[in-house]
Design an enzyme around this catalytic site. Structure first.
Site, PDB file in Angstrom:
ATOM      1  N   ASP A  50     -43.293  24.412   7.101  1.00  0.00           N
ATOM      2  CA  ASP A  50     -42.122  23.823   7.622  1.00  0.00           C
ATOM      3  C   ASP A  50     -41.831  24.373   8.828  1.00  0.00           C
ATOM      4  O   ASP A  50     -41.297  25.743   9.169  1.00  0.00           O
ATOM      5  CB  ASP A  50     -41.169  24.164   6.436  1.00  0.00           C
ATOM      6  CG  ASP A  50     -40.969  23.335   5.136  1.00  0.00           C
ATOM      7  OD1 ASP A  50     -40.656  22.125   5.537  1.00  0.00           O
ATOM      8  OD2 ASP A  50     -41.285  23.927   4.389  1.00  0.00           O
ATOM      9  N   ARG A  59     -30.293  20.468  10.847  1.00  0.00           N
ATOM     10  CA  ARG A  59     -31.627  20.014  10.447  1.00  0.00           C
ATOM     11  C   ARG A  59     -31.729  18.444  10.747  1.00  0.00           C
ATOM     12  O   ARG A  59     -32.909  18.244  10.848  1.00  0.00           O
ATOM     13  CB  ARG A  59     -32.261  20.448   8.960  1.00  0.00           C
ATOM     14  CG  ARG A  59     -31.952  21.825   8.846  1.00  0.00           C
ATOM     15  CD  ARG A  59     -32.465  22.246   7.245  1.00  0.00           C
ATOM     16  NE  ARG A  59     -33.748  21.661   6.912  1.00  0.00           N
ATOM     17  CZ  ARG A  59     -34.292  21.370   5.665  1.00  0.00           C
ATOM     18  NH1 ARG A  59     -33.166  21.671   4.618  1.00  0.00           N
ATOM     19  NH2 ARG A  59     -35.447  21.106   5.536  1.00  0.00           N
ATOM     20  N   HIS A 106     -32.497  22.559  -3.953  1.00  0.00           N
ATOM     21  CA  HIS A 106     -33.301  23.716  -4.574  1.00  0.00           C
ATOM     22  C   HIS A 106     -32.491  24.310  -5.512  1.00  0.00           C
ATOM     23  O   HIS A 106     -33.088  25.405  -6.308  1.00  0.00           O
ATOM     24  CB  HIS A 106     -33.226  25.069  -3.299  1.00  0.00           C
ATOM     25  CG  HIS A 106     -34.065  24.472  -1.872  1.00  0.00           C
ATOM     26  ND1 HIS A 106     -33.726  23.581  -0.976  1.00  0.00           N
ATOM     27  CD2 HIS A 106     -35.499  24.525  -1.708  1.00  0.00           C
ATOM     28  CE1 HIS A 106     -34.835  23.222  -0.028  1.00  0.00           C
ATOM     29  NE2 HIS A 106     -35.470  23.991  -0.273  1.00  0.00           N
ATOM     30  N   LYS A 117     -38.998  13.583   6.205  1.00  0.00           N
ATOM     31  CA  LYS A 117     -38.161  13.886   4.967  1.00  0.00           C
ATOM     32  C   LYS A 117     -36.918  13.549   5.074  1.00  0.00           C
ATOM     33  O   LYS A 117     -36.210  13.846   6.152  1.00  0.00           O
ATOM     34  CB  LYS A 117     -38.754  15.264   4.438  1.00  0.00           C
ATOM     35  CG  LYS A 117     -38.145  16.319   5.635  1.00  0.00           C
ATOM     36  CD  LYS A 117     -38.571  17.592   5.308  1.00  0.00           C
ATOM     37  CE  LYS A 117     -38.246  18.509   6.295  1.00  0.00           C
ATOM     38  NZ  LYS A 117     -38.787  19.929   6.121  1.00  0.00           N
ATOM     39  N   ASP A 166     -41.329  16.882  -2.481  1.00  0.00           N
ATOM     40  CA  ASP A 166     -40.979  18.273  -2.066  1.00  0.00           C
ATOM     41  C   ASP A 166     -41.465  19.268  -3.087  1.00  0.00           C
ATOM     42  O   ASP A 166     -42.029  18.938  -4.088  1.00  0.00           O
ATOM     43  CB  ASP A 166     -39.498  18.366  -1.992  1.00  0.00           C
ATOM     44  CG  ASP A 166     -38.742  19.227  -0.754  1.00  0.00           C
ATOM     45  OD1 ASP A 166     -39.481  20.143  -0.714  1.00  0.00           O
ATOM     46  OD2 ASP A 166     -37.781  19.075  -0.433  1.00  0.00           O
TER      47      ASP A 166
END
Length: 540
Positions: free
Chosen positions: A79, A149, A192, A179, A265
């Protein structure tokens, strides 16, 4: 290309698994994953990185293990989005992140330059797959995991910048991974940590979230990463996209015509592991249409997933023809990106962090700094005693990693001769250090404070308001999401820097001191008064 007819079922399934590991050199267990389980590749995190030379040597050693054991050369992935999400931060030309690039006046060409240079440096380190760019449309100020991001809140802007980022990485012969399909920008939950739900109707999803992905598909993106998000409008059962055949096969493959690699992911994220179990979900993801399954941490889950997928094939739950189709895509992409033809090397000359590359990063960074307001004309800063407070970068979402840097706004300003009281506040200690900061402010004539996701941390908001109450000039710099302004709209001078990496702090200091004129424009709206595209010009 390795003939698929010569591969056993176990070897083919191994090619569909991407594994994380501990340490900065190959362990016996990692060697076994490559030699015995024939895994498709690995992912690097900061825990695997010491310096650029070590990374290059690690990549060479891993590929040598694959060659020695007669298995397919590896994906070596990472990443490396730029900005606040990057696993290699020292010794490379670390580029600004997506929102900073979109704020800059270089336009989509700047995104291409950043991605191409980043891609060239990754390839020099033996890394051939990058989990970037982020094509999420960030239109939710409360999004805890995407934010800067994203390139911004406009689907068209994200599509423009994202397609150029894809082109940049792929022109550097690194796999670009769009993504998080079909979009993680309008959530207020970090996947997450839990399973987010996006309740928009299908018309809205097609008009907003899908736009950048459709553009990327039309421009030949190598890989697309699925999101662990539930979209009721797209999936009749309560399944996240990663496990949804309706979305991965029906929408992405069949309707949108995407024939590249679909990957998941990380399957250890709570949105998956807590609701479905990593191993069981790996089978479900392949059933849904995923070609490559990412398991970033535990070896028992990696091995368990391969065994479970094999059992599902043996039982007829998944056809071997589907496995073959996925492996053909993966091998074709390895061939296209030159992975199959590479000779393992741990001694190749590195082309990273060069003066030319760093000059581009600095130019793009300076172009991003956005003056949102300066109502009292406090800029450029007069050269008087200044309290410079920096709320330190911290792990604020599951994708972040601990940042060991000691950079501060105060140090960046002091480099240019300003008389500075330099204070760095750990994020968790802002409240208890408030009295100390206010005491420091008594000795200063002006105050600069760099906030970090203040929208999610009330102690920072209280501190800014306390500093305002002193009646001295206060300049606020948002060192991550620009939405911080919504928490203290009464500040007279506000700059969006989008990140707190050393380069961004350096660029911000130069802008504060009048050494460069801030030219950035907001990629997201900050309320009605500051729409997307805004920058402060001529006192208004």
């Amino acid at each position: 290309m390795r003939e698929i007819q010569m591969m056993s079922l176990q070897e083919k399934i191994g090619q569909m698994i991407l594994c994380g590991f501990e340490g900065t050199e190959p362990s016996e267990s990692l060697e076994a994953l490559i030699a015995e389980h024939r895994i498709g590749g690995v992912i690097y995190f900061a825990r695997n990185v010491q310096n650029t030379q070590q990374v290059a040597e690690l990549s060479g050693r891993l590929q040598a293990i694959a060659e020695r054991n007669g298995t397919v050369p590896l994906w070596i992935s990472i990443d490396q989005e730029g900005g606040m999400v990057a696993r290699i931060t020292e010794g490379v030309a670390l580029m600004p992140g997506s929102m900073a690039l979109a704020a800059g006046h270089a336009g989509p060409q700047g995104a291409y330059e950043a991605s191409f240079i980043s891609g060239k440096e990754l390839r020099s380190l033996g890394i051939n797959m990058n989990f970037a760019p982020d094509l999420d449309v960030n239109n939710n100020p409360d999004n805890p995991v995407i934010g800067v991001r994203s390139f911004g809140e406009s689907p068209e802007l994200v599509a423009q910048y994202g397609s150029q980022a894809v082109r940049g990485f792929q022109d550097a012969n690194v796999v670009a991974t769009a993504k998080h399909f079909p979009g993680h920008g309008d959530t207020n939950t970090d996947s997450h940590l839990d399973l987010p739900t996006i309740t928009h109707d299908e018309e809205r999803i097609r008009a907003v979230e899908l736009v950048p992905f459709v553009e990327a598909i039309q421009n030949g993106v190598d890989a697309i990463m699925s999101s662990h998000i539930y979209f009721p409008a797209l999936e009749p059962s309560k399944l996240p996209v990663t496990l949804s055949k309706a979305v991965l096969t029906g929408l992405l493959r069949e309707e949108l015509g995407y024939d590249g690699v679909i990957m998941t992911d990380c399957m250890e994220m709570n949105a998956i592991s807590e609701h479905y179990g990593t191993v069981a979900a790996a089978v479900m993801a392949v059933e849904a249409g995923a070609d490559l399954v990412l398991i970033s941490h535990r070896r028992d889950l990696q091995v368990g997933a391969m065994a479970a997928i094999e059992q599902a094939v043996r039982e007829g739950r998944i056809t071997e023809a589907q496995i073959d189709a996925s492996v053909r895509r993966l091998l074709a992409l390895k061939a296209r990106r030159g992975v199959l033809a590479e000779q393992p090397s741990a001694t190749a000359a590195l082309e990273v962090g060069t003066a030319a590359h760093c000059a581009v990063a600095e130019r793009l960074s300076e172009a991003s700094i956005t003056l949102v307001k300066d109502e009292r004309q406090l800029l450029p800063l007069p050269r008087v005693r200044t309290l410079a407070v920096t709320v330190a970068a911290a792990v604020s979402s599951g994708v972040d990693e601990a940042y060991a840097g000691v950079a501060s706004l105060g140090a960046a300003l002091a480099e240019h001769g300003l008389d500075v009281i330099d204070r760095v506040l750990p994020l968790a200690e802002v409240n208890e250090l408030r009295a100390t900061v206010l005491a420091d402010a008594a000795a200063a004539e002006q105050i600069v404070i760099g906030t970090y996701n203040a929208r999610f941390h009330p102690a920072q908001v209280a501190l800014v308001r306390d500093l305002q109450a002193l009646g001295k000039p206060v300049i606020v710099v948002a060192l991550r999401v620009p939405y911080d302004l919504l928490e203290f709209p009464g500040v007279s001078t506000f700059i969006a820097a989008y990140e707190s990496r050393p380069l961004a702090l350096h660029s911000t200091a130069r802008a504060l001191l009048g050494m460069v004129t801030p030219q950035g424009r907001l990629p997201v709206a900050l309320g009605a008064n500051y729409p997307a595209g805004w920058r402060w010009e001529n006192g208004q």
